[in-house]
Write a protein that holds these residues in place. Structure first.
Motif, PDB file in Angstrom:
ATOM      1  N   LEU A 205       0.855  -1.185   0.000  1.00  0.00           N
ATOM      2  CA  LEU A 205       0.000   0.000   0.000  1.00  0.00           C
ATOM      3  C   LEU A 205       0.891   1.235   0.000  1.00  0.00           C
ATOM      4  O   LEU A 205       1.802   1.345   0.822  1.00  0.00           O
ATOM      5  CB  LEU A 205      -0.898  -0.007   1.250  1.00  0.00           C
ATOM      6  CG  LEU A 205      -2.028   1.014   1.314  1.00  0.00           C
ATOM      7  CD1 LEU A 205      -3.122   0.652   0.309  1.00  0.00           C
ATOM      8  CD2 LEU A 205      -2.616   1.069   2.728  1.00  0.00           C
ATOM      9  N   SER A 206       0.629   2.161  -0.940  1.00  0.00           N
ATOM     10  CA  SER A 206       1.379   3.414  -1.026  1.00  0.00           C
ATOM     11  C   SER A 206       0.418   4.588  -0.900  1.00  0.00           C
ATOM     12  O   SER A 206      -0.590   4.640  -1.612  1.00  0.00           O
ATOM     13  CB  SER A 206       2.134   3.502  -2.353  1.00  0.00           C
ATOM     14  OG  SER A 206       3.101   2.480  -2.473  1.00  0.00           O
ATOM     15  N   PHE A 207       0.740   5.529  -0.023  1.00  0.00           N
ATOM     16  CA  PHE A 207      -0.130   6.675   0.223  1.00  0.00           C
ATOM     17  C   PHE A 207       0.728   7.849   0.693  1.00  0.00           C
ATOM     18  O   PHE A 207       1.908   7.694   1.036  1.00  0.00           O
ATOM     19  CB  PHE A 207      -1.196   6.332   1.270  1.00  0.00           C
ATOM     20  CG  PHE A 207      -0.642   5.816   2.581  1.00  0.00           C
ATOM     21  CD1 PHE A 207      -0.451   6.680   3.655  1.00  0.00           C
ATOM     22  CD2 PHE A 207      -0.305   4.471   2.736  1.00  0.00           C
ATOM     23  CE1 PHE A 207       0.070   6.214   4.853  1.00  0.00           C
ATOM     24  CE2 PHE A 207       0.213   3.996   3.932  1.00  0.00           C
ATOM     25  CZ  PHE A 207       0.398   4.874   4.999  1.00  0.00           C
ATOM     26  N   ASP A 208       0.134   9.038   0.706  1.00  0.00           N
ATOM     27  CA  ASP A 208       0.829  10.245   1.154  1.00  0.00           C
ATOM     28  C   ASP A 208       0.585  10.463   2.638  1.00  0.00           C
ATOM     29  O   ASP A 208      -0.561  10.406   3.111  1.00  0.00           O
ATOM     30  CB  ASP A 208       0.358  11.462   0.361  1.00  0.00           C
ATOM     31  CG  ASP A 208       0.712  11.360  -1.117  1.00  0.00           C
ATOM     32  OD1 ASP A 208       1.796  10.822  -1.428  1.00  0.00           O
ATOM     33  OD2 ASP A 208      -0.093  11.813  -1.951  1.00  0.00           O
ATOM     34  N   HIS A 209       1.675  10.756   3.365  1.00  0.00           N
ATOM     35  CA  HIS A 209       1.547  10.966   4.806  1.00  0.00           C
ATOM     36  C   HIS A 209       2.671  11.881   5.273  1.00  0.00           C
ATOM     37  O   HIS A 209       3.848  11.650   4.963  1.00  0.00           O
ATOM     38  CB  HIS A 209       1.615   9.620   5.537  1.00  0.00           C
ATOM     39  CG  HIS A 209       1.463   9.727   7.017  1.00  0.00           C
ATOM     40  ND1 HIS A 209       0.374  10.336   7.623  1.00  0.00           N
ATOM     41  CD2 HIS A 209       2.267   9.300   8.039  1.00  0.00           C
ATOM     42  CE1 HIS A 209       0.503  10.266   8.936  1.00  0.00           C
ATOM     43  NE2 HIS A 209       1.647   9.647   9.217  1.00  0.00           N
ATOM     44  N   ASN A 210       2.311  12.939   5.960  1.00  0.00           N
ATOM     45  CA  ASN A 210       3.284  13.901   6.484  1.00  0.00           C
ATOM     46  C   ASN A 210       4.202  14.450   5.398  1.00  0.00           C
ATOM     47  O   ASN A 210       5.418  14.593   5.590  1.00  0.00           O
ATOM     48  CB  ASN A 210       4.124  13.269   7.610  1.00  0.00           C
ATOM     49  CG  ASN A 210       3.332  13.074   8.889  1.00  0.00           C
ATOM     50  OD1 ASN A 210       2.312  13.727   9.109  1.00  0.00           O
ATOM     51  ND2 ASN A 210       3.788  12.164   9.732  1.00  0.00           N
ATOM     52  N   GLY A 211       3.620  14.732   4.231  1.00  0.00           N
ATOM     53  CA  GLY A 211       4.374  15.357   3.162  1.00  0.00           C
ATOM     54  C   GLY A 211       5.260  14.434   2.359  1.00  0.00           C
ATOM     55  O   GLY A 211       6.071  14.908   1.536  1.00  0.00           O
ATOM     56  N   ALA A 212       5.128  13.136   2.556  1.00  0.00           N
ATOM     57  CA  ALA A 212       5.973  12.178   1.831  1.00  0.00           C
ATOM     58  C   ALA A 212       5.133  11.007   1.353  1.00  0.00           C
ATOM     59  O   ALA A 212       4.057  10.721   1.890  1.00  0.00           O
ATOM     60  CB  ALA A 212       7.102  11.678   2.725  1.00  0.00           C
ATOM     61  N   ARG A 213       5.633  10.327   0.324  1.00  0.00           N
ATOM     62  CA  ARG A 213       4.991   9.109  -0.153  1.00  0.00           C
ATOM     63  C   ARG A 213       5.492   7.939   0.679  1.00  0.00           C
ATOM     64  O   ARG A 213       6.698   7.718   0.818  1.00  0.00           O
ATOM     65  CB  ARG A 213       5.320   8.874  -1.629  1.00  0.00           C
ATOM     66  CG  ARG A 213       4.488   7.796  -2.306  1.00  0.00           C
ATOM     67  CD  ARG A 213       3.042   8.228  -2.430  1.00  0.00           C
ATOM     68  NE  ARG A 213       2.263   7.326  -3.282  1.00  0.00           N
ATOM     69  CZ  ARG A 213       0.951   7.432  -3.451  1.00  0.00           C
ATOM     70  NH1 ARG A 213       0.276   8.393  -2.837  1.00  0.00           N
ATOM     71  NH2 ARG A 213       0.304   6.599  -4.233  1.00  0.00           N
ATOM     72  N   VAL A 214       4.547   7.201   1.248  1.00  0.00           N
ATOM     73  CA  VAL A 214       4.867   6.083   2.129  1.00  0.00           C
ATOM     74  C   VAL A 214       4.421   4.786   1.468  1.00  0.00           C
ATOM     75  O   VAL A 214       3.299   4.698   0.954  1.00  0.00           O
ATOM     76  CB  VAL A 214       4.161   6.243   3.492  1.00  0.00           C
ATOM     77  CG1 VAL A 214       4.413   5.030   4.380  1.00  0.00           C
ATOM     78  CG2 VAL A 214       4.616   7.523   4.185  1.00  0.00           C
ATOM     79  N   THR A 215       5.280   3.796   1.466  1.00  0.00           N
ATOM     80  CA  THR A 215       4.927   2.470   0.962  1.00  0.00           C
ATOM     81  C   THR A 215       5.142   1.447   2.065  1.00  0.00           C
ATOM     82  O   THR A 215       6.223   1.388   2.661  1.00  0.00           O
ATOM     83  CB  THR A 215       5.769   2.090  -0.264  1.00  0.00           C
ATOM     84  OG1 THR A 215       5.519   3.018  -1.332  1.00  0.00           O
ATOM     85  CG2 THR A 215       5.430   0.683  -0.750  1.00  0.00           C
ATOM     86  N   VAL A 216       4.105   0.672   2.340  1.00  0.00           N
ATOM     87  CA  VAL A 216       4.168  -0.358   3.373  1.00  0.00           C
ATOM     88  C   VAL A 216       3.883  -1.709   2.726  1.00  0.00           C
ATOM     89  O   VAL A 216       2.965  -1.831   1.909  1.00  0.00           O
ATOM     90  CB  VAL A 216       3.146  -0.095   4.493  1.00  0.00           C
ATOM     91  CG1 VAL A 216       3.352  -1.081   5.640  1.00  0.00           C
ATOM     92  CG2 VAL A 216       3.267   1.337   5.015  1.00  0.00           C
ATOM     93  N   GLU A 217       4.667  -2.700   3.085  1.00  0.00           N
ATOM     94  CA  GLU A 217       4.542  -4.024   2.470  1.00  0.00           C
ATOM     95  C   GLU A 217       4.427  -5.097   3.543  1.00  0.00           C
ATOM     96  O   GLU A 217       5.168  -5.088   4.528  1.00  0.00           O
ATOM     97  CB  GLU A 217       5.758  -4.288   1.585  1.00  0.00           C
ATOM     98  CG  GLU A 217       5.714  -5.583   0.807  1.00  0.00           C
ATOM     99  CD  GLU A 217       6.894  -5.717  -0.149  1.00  0.00           C
ATOM    100  OE1 GLU A 217       7.597  -6.750  -0.077  1.00  0.00           O
ATOM    101  OE2 GLU A 217       7.113  -4.791  -0.952  1.00  0.00           O
ATOM    102  N   ALA A 218       3.488  -6.016   3.348  1.00  0.00           N
ATOM    103  CA  ALA A 218       3.341  -7.185   4.215  1.00  0.00           C
ATOM    104  C   ALA A 218       3.959  -8.381   3.500  1.00  0.00           C
ATOM    105  O   ALA A 218       3.570  -8.690   2.364  1.00  0.00           O
ATOM    106  CB  ALA A 218       1.873  -7.455   4.516  1.00  0.00           C
ATOM    107  N   PRO A 219       4.918  -9.050   4.098  1.00  0.00           N
ATOM    108  CA  PRO A 219       5.596 -10.157   3.421  1.00  0.00           C
ATOM    109  C   PRO A 219       4.627 -11.207   2.893  1.00  0.00           C
ATOM    110  O   PRO A 219       3.585 -11.472   3.499  1.00  0.00           O
ATOM    111  CB  PRO A 219       6.495 -10.749   4.512  1.00  0.00           C
ATOM    112  CG  PRO A 219       6.681  -9.642   5.499  1.00  0.00           C
ATOM    113  CD  PRO A 219       5.404  -8.851   5.480  1.00  0.00           C
TER     114      PRO A 219
END
Length: 230
Positions: A205-219
């Motif tokens: 999942l990639s989204f914008d948070h605190n002025g930056a693009r964040v990508t989080v991955e579940a193995p």
């Protein structure tokens, strides 16, 4: 119980919590013992789901810790600026290396999501499954829906896919893959009395948070690779 799920946190700060949800647990709205929001509340923690994944789906789920953060994040989903990627194991394993499913959805009897056109009207052209505009139902509300995929690995019996839902319809990936003839293994929507889990995983999942693009991955769960190993 909530303490055990907190061991699966992928990312957390003052505003958000991202969890690797196990299969068989609901995000909210289910029985007390299988509802993440209720379990968190019982432990003194208030969480607001930003999106949903099905009970039978594992993987990344994003929560806000307050309503101010929740509003900004849900607007990203509504505007479709969030990038979502899933892993799925389908049967049989005779898919092209990549594909696109452009099939509208509707809701039928017993609140079941289905393709909003007769199955026989689905055509495959240059790697895209679609239906002619003339075949789309005009007696019920219909929702344009797009899923793309790439094949990671496959055998004659199984295929491991990366699936990308460009629209966020309920059960979209599950229905799209089933209606093109490649249902997700273990999916109770299309398989009677499945013996194991549903092989759908919210992977990235990639989204914008605190002025930056964040990508989080579940193995990827181990059983996904094993499903196409032989």
């Amino acid at each position: 119980m909530w303490a055990e799920f907190r061991e699966r946190v992928l990312l957390e700060d003052d505003a958000i919590l991202v969890l690797d949800k196990p299969v068989g647990v609901s995000v909210m709205g289910e029985r007390h013992e299988s509802d993440l929001v209720r379990m968190a509340a019982d432990a003194g923690e208030q969480l607001f789901p930003v999106h949903r994944i099905d009970k039978v789906t594992s993987g990344v789920i994003l929560f806000a810790k307050d309503l101010a953060a929740h509003g900004g994040l849900t607007r990203q989903f509504n505007k479709r600026t969030v990038e979502k990627a899933y892993l799925a194991v389908t049967a049989p394993g005779d898919l092209p290396p990549s594909g696109r499913v452009e099939l509208p959805l509707s809701v039928g009897r017993k609140n079941r999501v289905r393709i909003a056109a007769p199955r026989e009207s689905i055509v495959l052209t240059d790697g895209t499954w679609s239906v002619p505009a003339s075949a789309v139902f005009d007696t019920v509300p219909t929702y344009p829906s797009t899923t793309t995929f790439t094949v990671r690995d496959q055998t004659p019996q199984r295929a491991l896919l990366e699936a990308y839902p460009h629209t966020g319809r309920r059960h979209q990936i599950r229905v799209h893959l089933a209606w093109i003839g490649h249902p997700i293994v273990g999916d109770p929507l299309f398989e009677k009395s499945p013996a194991g889990r549903t092989f759908l995983h919210s992977w990235r999942l990639s989204f914008d948070h605190n002025g930056a693009r964040v990508t989080v991955e579940a193995p990827m769960p181990d059983e996904f690779a094993q499903a196409t190993s032989g």
